[in-house]
Enzyme design. Sequence first.
Site, PDB file in Angstrom:
ATOM      1  CB  ALA A  10      15.163   0.108  64.739  1.00  0.00           C
ATOM      2  CB  SER A  11      18.198  -0.232  59.878  1.00  0.00           C
ATOM      3  OG  SER A  11      19.008  -0.083  59.283  1.00  0.00           O
TER       4      SER A  11
END
Lengths: 201, 201
Positions: A10-11
């Site tokens: 998600a980063s």
Amino acid sequence: MVLDFYFDFASGYSYFAARRIEWLAAAHGAKVRWHPVLLPALTQVTGVLPSPVVPVKWAYVTRDMQRTAQEEAIPFNPSPAFPQMLIAPGRAMLWVRANHGEEVAVSFARTCFQAYYADAVDIADKAVLLGIAEGLGIDGSAFLAGMEDPAIKSQFKEGNERALAQGVFGVPFVIAEGEPFWGYDRFGNLERWLAAARKVA
Amino acid sequence: MVLDFYFDFASGYSYFAARRIEWLAAAHGAKVRWHPVLLPALTQVTGVLPSPVVPVKWAYVTRDMQRTAQEEAIPFNPSPAFPQMLIAPGRAMLWVRANHGEEVAVSFARTCFQAYYADAVDIADKAVLLGIAEGLGIDGSAFLAGMEDPAIKSQFKEGNERALAQGVFGVPFVIAEGEPFWGYDRFGNLERWLAAARKVA
């Protein structure tokens, strides 16, 4: 020399790190151990909120990611679903590792990152993950069942706990023989550290 | 070209930034406007706790500051009082600016940083600030009274509010014609941005 590499799909900064970590390690004769983690589980320790829920920070971070991508000519065209919490790709990677080995698992992870951040494909969608897995020659129905396997789910959770125990409180995070590097912006420091470590060895 | 430079005397990375900002600006024909702020007042917006109160983060940050100092040969020998919240030096700098102009105020700020981070002197101590001021030819009793002036206290507060309004949520923070750079680790980006801006101009 082993580099423990902690990341969250998600980063965005994890994406930048994932593109660079393997050749950085290779250049210094090091191996990478890939550890998918869930950032919100780690930041409970520091009380830091995920950047996307803090408007002033998220405005900065999106701009900074674009600037970094531009400076380093990194393809950066994230899925419209970005940002969001992602659990399925991490679990899927652990299943792939358990059943097809580290190399296929790393290919799976890198393809996920590319799909999500460069090709605007939503890797929260299990059909997308299935397509990536099948593209690597993995049996689709075993893969789909594997992601739901309670053993894999708890393995992912335990991975977060091990990361916390190692002092990991953000992503990307690299630990090289006890030396911690937090953030893609520390890859320059990591590179110089590896070069210095080689000279000593 | 003007660089708005937001810093807190309590921040080690602000010290690194304060050592470099002037020659970085000069190399690109830019001027620096120094803005002392209070980090805890800014981080209320993001909910981020000051690093020193989060043990796992502070352990990392102290190591990272030492590594940065070592790599860049920056003298780094902080006062035993570090870390602590610092209000007096910021207020003092504003008074010096109001009464002796920007250049003396910047000398005052740089001397404070050096005293605290390189010479292990506690700049929370008003006697130390007095010594620094007198070393710059400032009248001591006027200086001591000035730090307590309610007008200076509210000016310091208003500075924090203006910083927040500009999107500043951490330190060091530099804004160059609307382009934001958060962290000493973005000084490389700032330098490349300034170089590119010069080419266009």
